[in-house]
Motif scaffolding. Structure first.
Motif, PDB file in Angstrom:
ATOM      1  N   ILE A 242       0.839  -1.206   0.000  1.00 46.22           N
ATOM      2  CA  ILE A 242       0.000   0.000   0.000  1.00 46.22           C
ATOM      3  C   ILE A 242       0.872   1.253   0.000  1.00 46.22           C
ATOM      4  N   ILE A 243       1.919   1.250   0.813  1.00 43.52           N
ATOM      5  CA  ILE A 243       2.835   2.394   0.864  1.00 43.52           C
ATOM      6  C   ILE A 243       3.465   2.612  -0.510  1.00 43.52           C
ATOM      7  N   LYS A 244       3.910   1.541  -1.130  1.00 37.30           N
ATOM      8  CA  LYS A 244       4.524   1.634  -2.465  1.00 37.30           C
ATOM      9  C   LYS A 244       3.528   2.195  -3.479  1.00 37.30           C
ATOM     10  N   ASN A 245       2.291   1.719  -3.432  1.00 39.91           N
ATOM     11  CA  ASN A 245       1.267   2.203  -4.365  1.00 39.91           C
ATOM     12  C   ASN A 245       0.966   3.681  -4.162  1.00 39.91           C
ATOM     13  N   ILE A 246       0.901   4.115  -2.912  1.00 43.15           N
ATOM     14  CA  ILE A 246       0.648   5.537  -2.632  1.00 43.15           C
ATOM     15  C   ILE A 246       1.750   6.386  -3.249  1.00 43.15           C
ATOM     16  N   ASN A 247       2.984   5.943  -3.087  1.00 44.62           N
ATOM     17  CA  ASN A 247       4.130   6.676  -3.637  1.00 44.62           C
ATOM     18  C   ASN A 247       4.094   6.693  -5.161  1.00 44.62           C
ATOM     19  N   GLU A 248       3.903   5.547  -5.768  1.00 45.56           N
ATOM     20  CA  GLU A 248       3.979   5.445  -7.226  1.00 45.56           C
ATOM     21  C   GLU A 248       2.762   6.032  -7.936  1.00 45.56           C
ATOM     22  N   GLN A 249       1.576   5.709  -7.464  1.00 47.01           N
ATOM     23  CA  GLN A 249       0.366   6.132  -8.164  1.00 47.01           C
ATOM     24  C   GLN A 249       0.001   7.583  -7.891  1.00 47.01           C
ATOM     25  N   ASN A 250       0.179   8.015  -6.643  1.00 46.23           N
ATOM     26  CA  ASN A 250      -0.227   9.372  -6.269  1.00 46.23           C
ATOM     27  C   ASN A 250       0.932  10.356  -6.310  1.00 46.23           C
ATOM     28  N   LYS A 251       2.149   9.848  -6.539  1.00 50.70           N
ATOM     29  CA  LYS A 251       3.352  10.687  -6.540  1.00 50.70           C
ATOM     30  C   LYS A 251       3.518  11.414  -5.209  1.00 50.70           C
ATOM     31  N   THR A 252       3.134  10.738  -4.125  1.00 50.00           N
ATOM     32  CA  THR A 252       3.240  11.297  -2.785  1.00 50.00           C
ATOM     33  C   THR A 252       4.610  10.963  -2.210  1.00 50.00           C
ATOM     34  N   THR A 253       5.290  11.967  -1.687  1.00 46.27           N
ATOM     35  CA  THR A 253       6.554  11.739  -0.989  1.00 46.27           C
ATOM     36  C   THR A 253       6.242  11.083   0.346  1.00 46.27           C
ATOM     37  N   ILE A 254       7.019  10.075   0.696  1.00 46.26           N
ATOM     38  CA  ILE A 254       6.774   9.361   1.948  1.00 46.26           C
ATOM     39  C   ILE A 254       8.036   9.391   2.799  1.00 46.26           C
ATOM     40  N   LEU A 255       7.869   9.826   4.041  1.00 47.02           N
ATOM     41  CA  LEU A 255       8.929   9.763   5.034  1.00 47.02           C
ATOM     42  C   LEU A 255       8.582   8.595   5.939  1.00 47.02           C
ATOM     43  N   LEU A 256       9.366   7.539   5.852  1.00 48.53           N
ATOM     44  CA  LEU A 256       9.086   6.298   6.572  1.00 48.53           C
ATOM     45  C   LEU A 256      10.169   6.044   7.606  1.00 48.53           C
ATOM     46  N   VAL A 257       9.780   5.979   8.863  1.00 43.75           N
ATOM     47  CA  VAL A 257      10.686   5.583   9.939  1.00 43.75           C
ATOM     48  C   VAL A 257      10.324   4.150  10.261  1.00 43.75           C
ATOM     49  N   GLU A 258      11.308   3.244  10.104  1.00 43.49           N
ATOM     50  CA  GLU A 258      10.986   1.812  10.205  1.00 43.49           C
ATOM     51  C   GLU A 258      12.201   1.041  10.683  1.00 43.49           C
ATOM     52  N   GLN A 259      12.025   0.225  11.727  1.00 43.56           N
ATOM     53  CA  GLN A 259      13.127  -0.615  12.193  1.00 43.56           C
ATOM     54  C   GLN A 259      13.319  -1.850  11.318  1.00 43.56           C
ATOM     55  N   ASN A 260      12.306  -2.224  10.554  1.00 41.79           N
ATOM     56  CA  ASN A 260      12.445  -3.327   9.612  1.00 41.79           C
ATOM     57  C   ASN A 260      13.178  -2.772   8.392  1.00 41.79           C
ATOM     58  N   ALA A 261      14.517  -2.683   8.521  1.00 44.24           N
ATOM     59  CA  ALA A 261      15.333  -2.034   7.500  1.00 44.24           C
ATOM     60  C   ALA A 261      15.236  -2.734   6.153  1.00 44.24           C
ATOM     61  N   LYS A 262      15.149  -4.039   6.180  1.00 45.43           N
ATOM     62  CA  LYS A 262      15.078  -4.798   4.929  1.00 45.43           C
ATOM     63  C   LYS A 262      13.829  -4.398   4.128  1.00 45.43           C
ATOM     64  N   ALA A 263      12.686  -4.362   4.782  1.00 48.17           N
ATOM     65  CA  ALA A 263      11.434  -3.984   4.112  1.00 48.17           C
ATOM     66  C   ALA A 263      11.470  -2.523   3.679  1.00 48.17           C
ATOM     67  N   ALA A 264      11.985  -1.659   4.554  1.00 46.38           N
ATOM     68  CA  ALA A 264      12.019  -0.231   4.246  1.00 46.38           C
ATOM     69  C   ALA A 264      12.911   0.056   3.038  1.00 46.38           C
ATOM     70  N   LEU A 265      14.063  -0.592   2.970  1.00 47.38           N
ATOM     71  CA  LEU A 265      14.974  -0.328   1.861  1.00 47.38           C
ATOM     72  C   LEU A 265      14.489  -0.916   0.541  1.00 47.38           C
ATOM     73  N   LYS A 266      13.600  -1.884   0.600  1.00 50.26           N
ATOM     74  CA  LYS A 266      12.996  -2.388  -0.641  1.00 50.26           C
ATOM     75  C   LYS A 266      12.058  -1.339  -1.242  1.00 50.26           C
ATOM     76  N   LEU A 267      11.456  -0.521  -0.388  1.00 58.11           N
ATOM     77  CA  LEU A 267      10.526   0.511  -0.842  1.00 58.11           C
ATOM     78  C   LEU A 267      11.201   1.827  -1.183  1.00 58.11           C
ATOM     79  N   ALA A 268      12.241   2.132  -0.436  1.00 56.80           N
ATOM     80  CA  ALA A 268      12.814   3.475  -0.457  1.00 56.80           C
ATOM     81  C   ALA A 268      13.643   3.766  -1.697  1.00 56.80           C
ATOM     82  N   HIS A 269      13.688   5.037  -2.026  1.00 56.57           N
ATOM     83  CA  HIS A 269      14.604   5.524  -3.046  1.00 56.57           C
ATOM     84  C   HIS A 269      15.922   5.917  -2.374  1.00 56.57           C
TER      85      HIS A 269
END
Length: 87
Positions: A27-54
């Motif tokens: 859902i986070i990925k879709n919000i970023n890609e489809q809506n062109k919304t910038t997302i600031l994500l603070v997440e201890q699950n670094a593996k998952a976060a880095l898969k999403l992040a630019h």
């Protein structure tokens, strides 16, 4: 709020079952890609976060100690050992 420019999320996966975490990350990925919304994500699950992040930032005791593209962080041996585990 209609068409926000920024979405800030703090630990959206904390305490959730893996199947729910996977859905939330999609859902986070879709919000970023489809809506062109910038997302600031603070997440201890670094593996998952880095898969999403630019871009990723490593915080240690409240200080930014590293800043790189998510791809560079995922391939950095020190980051892998400290935060991501084995490939």
């Amino acid at each position: 709020m209609a068409e926000p420019k920024l979405l800030m999320l703090d630990e959206p996966s904390m305490g959730l079952a893996l199947i729910i975490v996977i859905e939330i990350m999609k859902i986070i990925k879709n919000i970023n890609e489809q809506n062109k919304t910038t997302i600031l994500l603070v997440e201890q699950n670094a593996k998952a976060a880095l898969k999403l992040a630019h871009r990723g930032y490593v915080l240690e005791t409240g200080n930014i100690t590293m800043e790189e593209s998510s791809e560079a962080l995922r391939s950095n041996d020190n980051i892998v050992k400290a935060y991501l585990g084995a490939h």
